[in-house]
Design an enzyme around this catalytic site. Structure first.
Site, mmCIF file in Angstrom:
data_model
loop_
_atom_site.group_PDB
_atom_site.id
_atom_site.type_symbol
_atom_site.label_atom_id
_atom_site.label_comp_id
_atom_site.label_asym_id
_atom_site.label_seq_id
_atom_site.Cartn_x
_atom_site.Cartn_y
_atom_site.Cartn_z
ATOM 1 N N PRO A 2 0.506 -0.775 -0.018
ATOM 2 C CA PRO A 2 -0.038 0.173 -0.096
ATOM 3 C C PRO A 2 1.067 0.970 -0.289
ATOM 4 O O PRO A 2 1.610 1.439 0.982
ATOM 5 C CB PRO A 2 -0.889 -0.383 1.477
ATOM 6 C CG PRO A 2 -0.724 -1.710 1.738
ATOM 7 C CD PRO A 2 0.441 -2.029 1.312
ATOM 8 N N GLU A 3 0.588 1.568 -1.973
ATOM 9 C CA GLU A 3 1.001 3.338 -1.194
ATOM 10 C C GLU A 3 0.540 4.825 -1.482
ATOM 11 O O GLU A 3 -1.040 3.942 -0.650
ATOM 12 C CB GLU A 3 2.325 3.197 -2.195
ATOM 13 C CG GLU A 3 3.458 2.085 -2.425
ATOM 14 C CD GLU A 3 4.582 2.476 -3.606
ATOM 15 O OE1 GLU A 3 4.401 2.972 -3.827
ATOM 16 O OE2 GLU A 3 4.631 0.667 -3.397
ATOM 17 N N HIS A 94 -4.795 -13.186 11.071
ATOM 18 C CA HIS A 94 -3.854 -11.647 10.767
ATOM 19 C C HIS A 94 -5.604 -10.637 10.715
ATOM 20 O O HIS A 94 -5.118 -9.610 10.477
ATOM 21 C CB HIS A 94 -3.496 -11.931 9.666
ATOM 22 C CG HIS A 94 -2.565 -12.962 9.099
ATOM 23 N ND1 HIS A 94 -2.542 -14.024 7.907
ATOM 24 C CD2 HIS A 94 -1.805 -13.294 9.873
ATOM 25 C CE1 HIS A 94 -1.808 -14.399 8.600
ATOM 26 N NE2 HIS A 94 -1.026 -14.739 9.288
ATOM 27 N N ARG A 115 1.692 -9.703 7.445
ATOM 28 C CA ARG A 115 3.063 -8.863 8.521
ATOM 29 C C ARG A 115 2.782 -7.472 9.477
ATOM 30 O O ARG A 115 1.841 -7.115 9.555
ATOM 31 C CB ARG A 115 4.216 -8.464 7.606
ATOM 32 C CG ARG A 115 4.388 -9.362 6.182
ATOM 33 C CD ARG A 115 5.816 -9.981 6.287
ATOM 34 N NE ARG A 115 5.980 -10.005 5.133
ATOM 35 C CZ ARG A 115 5.398 -11.168 4.226
ATOM 36 N NH1 ARG A 115 4.059 -11.418 4.592
ATOM 37 N NH2 ARG A 115 5.834 -11.670 3.079
ATOM 38 N N ARG A 155 21.773 17.365 -2.660
ATOM 39 C CA ARG A 155 21.910 16.214 -2.019
ATOM 40 C C ARG A 155 22.382 15.170 -3.328
ATOM 41 O O ARG A 155 22.320 15.343 -4.301
ATOM 42 C CB ARG A 155 20.495 15.295 -1.697
ATOM 43 C CG ARG A 155 19.655 16.891 -0.726
ATOM 44 C CD ARG A 155 17.950 15.720 -0.314
ATOM 45 N NE ARG A 155 17.672 16.883 0.304
ATOM 46 C CZ ARG A 155 18.009 17.224 1.560
ATOM 47 N NH1 ARG A 155 18.996 16.095 1.588
ATOM 48 N NH2 ARG A 155 17.242 17.727 2.026
#
Length: 274
Positions: A2-3, A94, A115, A155
């Site tokens: 999930p982004e 889960h 997880r 950077r």
DNA sequence: CCCAAGTCCTGGTTGC
DNA sequence: TGCAACCAGGACTTGG
């Protein structure tokens, strides 16, 4: 994983049906998924009776705005699923959190996470402080290509590591980072501060472009993402780089390379991404 | 055994 | 010398 687009897809699903609903019961709490020693009893005590007023997103964080100045943060981590389902099914494997909502048809807000990278946090008076360190939202934030140029300037970190850094822009993860860089024809290994102005403009356009496409296709179900109704998204069929190492580049036909950047697997075309 | 990956944490380096 | 900013890498998790 999930982004931003996946979390936005969940947000839209929740926004259709949650506002105006009232929490009545906490059916399950996994205490170890609460931040730093938080008391699971607090959820059981403070959630029932509160109305959901709004569902917001910043980067990959969801925030349910609740009545009486409370905020329920949800983060999906790597394998998290947030669904709004019927309240009578058995709690699945889960299933980490389950919240019952009242209504003519009672609903269950369920948080599954194979997880344990996800998390839930209830705060009062203001949203979780975890939001405070985030940069502007990568899709809907107020940043411009000039601002992006200033963030990149000086950077030396690889471009991909920059994109993954939530303190710069919030919401990009490993899948969309590879897709954005492929579309912008920029190497993930380039020092972030070394881009020309034209390249910064291209990068800015593809950050918003690829994320918007992910939202349009309702997210990427490469592993186990589902929306608030439990349905997979469609962006996995639009992937040009992520997970395609060894396959021919759709632009130039040369096989895609694999590297490890910022500790993450990275697929890119060494021929046409420079 | 290694791999996947989002976030947090630590420790080393750089530059003013 | 002191300090902040920056950057790399490890810890955590569990199923394949």
């Amino acid at each position: 994983m999930p982004e931003l687009p996946e979390v936005e897809t969940v947000r839209r699903g929740l926004l259709e049906r949650l506002p105006g609903r009232r929490f009545v019961e906490v059916e399950r709490v996994e205490p170890f998924m609460l931040p730093g020693g938080a008391e699971p009893g607090l959820l059981r005590e403070a959630l029932p009776g509160r109305l959901v007023e709004d569902v917001r997103r910043h980067g990959k964080f969801l925030t349910l705005v609740l009545s009486d100045d409370a905020y329920l943060m949800l983060h999906l981590g790597m394998t998290g699923q947030v669904t709004l389902t019927s309240s009578d099914a058995a709690l699945p494997k889960h299933g980490r959190f389950a919240f019952l909502l009242e209504g003519e048809q009672p609903r269950r807000l369920l948080f599954r996470d194979m997880r344990k990278f996800g998390g839930v946090e209830l705060t009062f008076g203001r949203p979780t402080r975890r939001l405070e360190g985030l940069g502007p939202d990568a899709l809907e934030g107020e940043w411009t290509h000039d601002g992006l140029g200033r963030m990149l300037a000086g950077r030396t970190t690889p471009l991909k590591a920059f994109l993954l850094d939530q303190r710069r822009l919030a919401g990009i993860g490993n899948i969309y980072a590879d897709e954005i860089l492929w579309a912008a024809q920029l190497s993930p290994l380039r020092p972030a501060g070394g881009l020309s102005e034209e390249e910064v403009v291209r990068l800015a356009a593809e950050i918003r472009g690829r994320l918007a496409e992910g939202v349009r296709l309702r997210g990427c179900s490469i592993s186990d993402f589902v929306d608030a109704e439990g349905r997979p998204g469609g962006f996995q069929q639009a992937l040009q780089a992520y997970g395609r190492q060894g396959e021919p580049c759709a632009r130039c036909g040369r096989p895609l390379n694999r590297a490890v950047v910022a500790g993450r697997g990275t697929a890119y075309c060494a021929a046409c991404q420079s």
